[in-house]
Structures are given as structure tokens and as C-alpha cells.
Scaffold this motif. Structure first.
Motif: not given
Length: 98
Positions: A65-83
Motif C-alpha cells: 500500500r505504500f511505496p516504502y521498503c524495509i532493508y534488513f540483515i538476517e542472522t540465525e538469532q537476530v533480524i536487524s532492520i537497518i532502514a
């Protein structure tokens, strides 16, 4: 086991900026934006590998619905949202946030 979701400070600021922008456009639109972001974050947390790699170890999920993207880095224990950025913003912004 589900990985823990970590939203970095820069991504929180991105969300805040987008929220205020949408609220200024139309009452409650900012809240609708946050609901869509929340739904996408849950989808990322359930199946992070579903989203394609866009740069080295960074994955991208498009918000509905919105022209936005979520950028993330995934490891086994943590998903880090960077932008959380508008889809038309220059890629150099999120690439520097690794």
C-alpha cells in the motif's frame, strides 16, 4: 525458533519521518502506514529468506500500500532492520548502514 527483531535507531527515525509525513497528508494515514509496516515486519520475522538479497547480506521487503521498503540483515538469532525508506530514495543511503 523465531529470530529476534531489532530495529536500529536510523530505521526508527525513518519510520518516524514517514509517519509524520503521512499524518500531515491525511488524518490517520500515518497510523495506517505503521500498521502496514508492522504486518511486513511480522512477515519478515516468520520467513526472512523469502526476501531477495539486494546488496551483499542486505535483503529488501516492500511494504504493501505504500511505496516504502524495509532493508534488513538476517542472522540465525537476530533480524536487524537497518532502514525503512521510500522506494525511490538513492540506494547509497541504506548501503552505508550495514
Amino acid at each position: 525458533m523465531t529470530a529476534k527483531l531489532l530495529i536500529r535507531a536510523a530505521a526508527k527515525q525513518d519510520l518516524q519521518d514517514a509517519f509524520h509525513y503521512y499524518q500531515s497528508c491525511l488524518p490517520n494515514l500515518g497510523h495506517e502506514f505503521l500498521l502496514c509496516v508492522d504486518a511486513q515486519l511480522h512477515a519478515i520475522q516468520r520467513m526472512p529468506k523469502r526476501y531477495r538479497l539486494v546488496y551483499k547480506v542486505i535483503r529488501r521487503a516492500v511494504i504493501r500500500r505504500f511505496p516504502y521498503c524495509i532493508y534488513f540483515i538476517e542472522t540465525e538469532q537476530v533480524i536487524s532492520i537497518i532502514a525503512v525508506l521510500h522506494a525511490r530514495r538513492a540506494p547509497g543511503i541504506w548501503q552505508l548502514r550495514q
